[in-house]
Enzyme design. Structure first.
Site, mmCIF file in Angstrom:
data_model
loop_
_atom_site.group_PDB
_atom_site.id
_atom_site.type_symbol
_atom_site.label_atom_id
_atom_site.label_comp_id
_atom_site.label_asym_id
_atom_site.label_seq_id
_atom_site.Cartn_x
_atom_site.Cartn_y
_atom_site.Cartn_z
ATOM 1 N N HIS A 45 46.541 4.943 16.896
ATOM 2 C CA HIS A 45 46.450 6.282 17.470
ATOM 3 C C HIS A 45 46.155 7.262 16.357
ATOM 4 O O HIS A 45 46.668 7.144 15.250
ATOM 5 C CB HIS A 45 47.737 6.667 18.200
ATOM 6 C CG HIS A 45 48.987 6.325 17.457
ATOM 7 N ND1 HIS A 45 49.497 5.046 17.421
ATOM 8 C CD2 HIS A 45 49.799 7.080 16.688
ATOM 9 C CE1 HIS A 45 50.580 5.024 16.674
ATOM 10 N NE2 HIS A 45 50.794 6.245 16.203
ATOM 11 N N LEU A 46 45.334 8.237 16.690
ATOM 12 C CA LEU A 46 45.003 9.307 15.764
ATOM 13 C C LEU A 46 45.861 10.504 16.131
ATOM 14 O O LEU A 46 45.775 11.020 17.248
ATOM 15 C CB LEU A 46 43.516 9.654 15.905
ATOM 16 C CG LEU A 46 42.909 10.533 14.815
ATOM 17 C CD1 LEU A 46 42.863 9.786 13.478
ATOM 18 C CD2 LEU A 46 41.507 10.961 15.222
ATOM 19 N N HIS A 47 46.747 10.901 15.210
ATOM 20 C CA HIS A 47 47.523 12.122 15.418
ATOM 21 C C HIS A 47 46.621 13.316 15.149
ATOM 22 O O HIS A 47 45.843 13.309 14.185
ATOM 23 C CB HIS A 47 48.677 12.219 14.405
ATOM 24 C CG HIS A 47 49.761 11.214 14.573
ATOM 25 N ND1 HIS A 47 50.937 11.496 15.239
ATOM 26 C CD2 HIS A 47 49.871 9.932 14.144
ATOM 27 C CE1 HIS A 47 51.729 10.424 15.188
ATOM 28 N NE2 HIS A 47 51.100 9.464 14.539
ATOM 29 N N ASN B 139 48.692 6.474 10.928
ATOM 30 C CA ASN B 139 49.687 5.767 10.125
ATOM 31 C C ASN B 139 49.502 4.265 10.284
ATOM 32 O O ASN B 139 49.172 3.787 11.371
ATOM 33 C CB ASN B 139 51.098 6.174 10.580
ATOM 34 C CG ASN B 139 51.333 7.660 10.418
ATOM 35 O OD1 ASN B 139 50.798 8.287 9.509
ATOM 36 N ND2 ASN B 139 52.132 8.243 11.310
ATOM 37 N N ASP C 210 51.939 14.409 22.189
ATOM 38 C CA ASP C 210 53.010 13.607 21.600
ATOM 39 C C ASP C 210 54.342 14.056 22.202
ATOM 40 O O ASP C 210 54.594 15.244 22.392
ATOM 41 C CB ASP C 210 53.024 13.781 20.072
ATOM 42 C CG ASP C 210 53.841 12.711 19.377
ATOM 43 O OD1 ASP C 210 53.250 11.877 18.669
ATOM 44 O OD2 ASP C 210 55.078 12.707 19.542
ATOM 45 N N ILE C 211 55.211 13.086 22.498
ATOM 46 C CA ILE C 211 56.502 13.376 23.136
ATOM 47 C C ILE C 211 57.456 14.106 22.179
ATOM 48 O O ILE C 211 58.387 14.775 22.624
ATOM 49 C CB ILE C 211 57.126 12.045 23.638
ATOM 50 C CG1 ILE C 211 58.098 12.276 24.770
ATOM 51 C CG2 ILE C 211 57.769 11.250 22.515
ATOM 52 C CD1 ILE C 211 58.544 10.974 25.460
ATOM 53 N N GLY D 65 54.461 4.649 8.022
ATOM 54 C CA GLY D 65 55.312 5.267 9.046
ATOM 55 C C GLY D 65 54.889 4.965 10.467
ATOM 56 O O GLY D 65 55.221 5.712 11.388
ATOM 57 N N GLN D 66 54.158 3.856 10.669
ATOM 58 C CA GLN D 66 53.719 3.520 12.028
ATOM 59 C C GLN D 66 54.892 2.972 12.836
ATOM 60 O O GLN D 66 55.616 2.088 12.369
ATOM 61 C CB GLN D 66 52.591 2.482 11.980
ATOM 62 C CG GLN D 66 51.991 2.192 13.352
ATOM 63 C CD GLN D 66 50.797 1.244 13.290
ATOM 64 O OE1 GLN D 66 50.467 0.695 12.224
ATOM 65 N NE2 GLN D 66 50.146 1.050 14.432
HETATM 66 P P1 5GP Z 1 53.472 6.628 14.680
HETATM 67 O O1 5GP Z 1 54.830 6.883 14.063
HETATM 68 O O2 5GP Z 1 53.345 5.204 15.169
HETATM 69 O O3 5GP Z 1 52.326 7.067 13.817
HETATM 70 O O4 5GP Z 1 53.397 7.586 15.930
HETATM 71 C C1 5GP Z 1 53.890 7.270 17.189
HETATM 72 C C2 5GP Z 1 53.980 8.566 17.943
HETATM 73 O O5 5GP Z 1 54.101 8.275 19.309
HETATM 74 C C3 5GP Z 1 55.198 9.411 17.546
HETATM 75 O O6 5GP Z 1 54.755 10.674 17.071
HETATM 76 C C4 5GP Z 1 55.996 9.508 18.846
HETATM 77 O O7 5GP Z 1 56.597 10.764 19.013
HETATM 78 C C5 5GP Z 1 54.955 9.217 19.905
HETATM 79 N N1 5GP Z 1 55.494 8.587 21.114
HETATM 80 C C6 5GP Z 1 56.324 7.512 21.162
HETATM 81 N N2 5GP Z 1 56.588 7.194 22.438
HETATM 82 C C7 5GP Z 1 55.903 8.067 23.217
HETATM 83 C C8 5GP Z 1 55.791 8.232 24.632
HETATM 84 O O8 5GP Z 1 56.361 7.506 25.453
HETATM 85 N N3 5GP Z 1 54.994 9.245 25.076
HETATM 86 C C9 5GP Z 1 54.336 10.081 24.202
HETATM 87 N N4 5GP Z 1 53.585 11.044 24.738
HETATM 88 N N5 5GP Z 1 54.422 9.946 22.856
HETATM 89 C C10 5GP Z 1 55.197 8.947 22.372
#
Ligand code: 5GP
Ligand code: ZN
Length: 115
Positions: free
Chosen positions: A101-103, A88, A31-32, A94-95
């Site tokens: 995606h699975l964190h 999420n 994750d970034i 919080g998506q």
């Molecule tokens: P969500 O909030 O949808 O559950 O999670 C999205 C996740 O994607 C966030 O934790 C965010 O930091 C990560 N993310 C968003 N853009 C990028 C990207 O360009 N590269 C990577 N590696 N992670 C990303």
């Protein structure tokens, strides 16, 4: 493949990430904006916008996401200490990226419940 989807572009290799896991159906990358010492995302190669959009035909790939996390935990040596996986969904979940995606969070003691 959805051309305006960030994660489809990562799957296609148009945006480069450090792939820490790769199978026929799933890729995993860091994750970034990590929320724990280990924070990786496992995503299906197939575009599924939210968990609401998954159906019975996606049963195998949904299982593959969990098994990818399970294999990575063993490989990284975090299986015994433990980890958390979370997906999420939509606003209240919080998506922010609409390709499921699975964190996977690990490397510290995580509080419960999440905020
Ligand atoms: P969500 O909030 O949808 O559950 O999670 C999205 C996740 O994607 C966030 O934790 C965010 O930091 C990560 N993310 C968003 N853009 C990028 C990207 O360009 N590269 C990577 N590696 N992670 C990303
Ligand atoms: Zn997508």
């Amino acid at each position: 493949m959805s051309t305006d989807c960030l994660f489809c572009r990562i799957v296609a290799g148009e945006i480069s990430v450090d792939r820490i896991y790769e199978s026929e159906t799933v890729i995993g990358f860091k994750d970034i904006n990590p929320q724990a010492p280990i924070h990786v995302l496992f995503i299906p190669r197939k575009h599924i916008a939210t968990l609401n959009d998954a159906d019975a035909a996606d049963r195998a790939v949904l299982g593959d996401l969990l098994l990818a996390a399970r294999h990575y935990a063993a490989e990284r040596g975090i299986a015994e200490d433990g980890f958390r996986v979370a997906m999420n969904c939509n606003r209240d979940g919080g998506q922010t990226v609409f390709h499921i995606h699975l964190h996977m969070l690990a490397g510290r003691s995580l509080s419960w419940p999440p905020g």
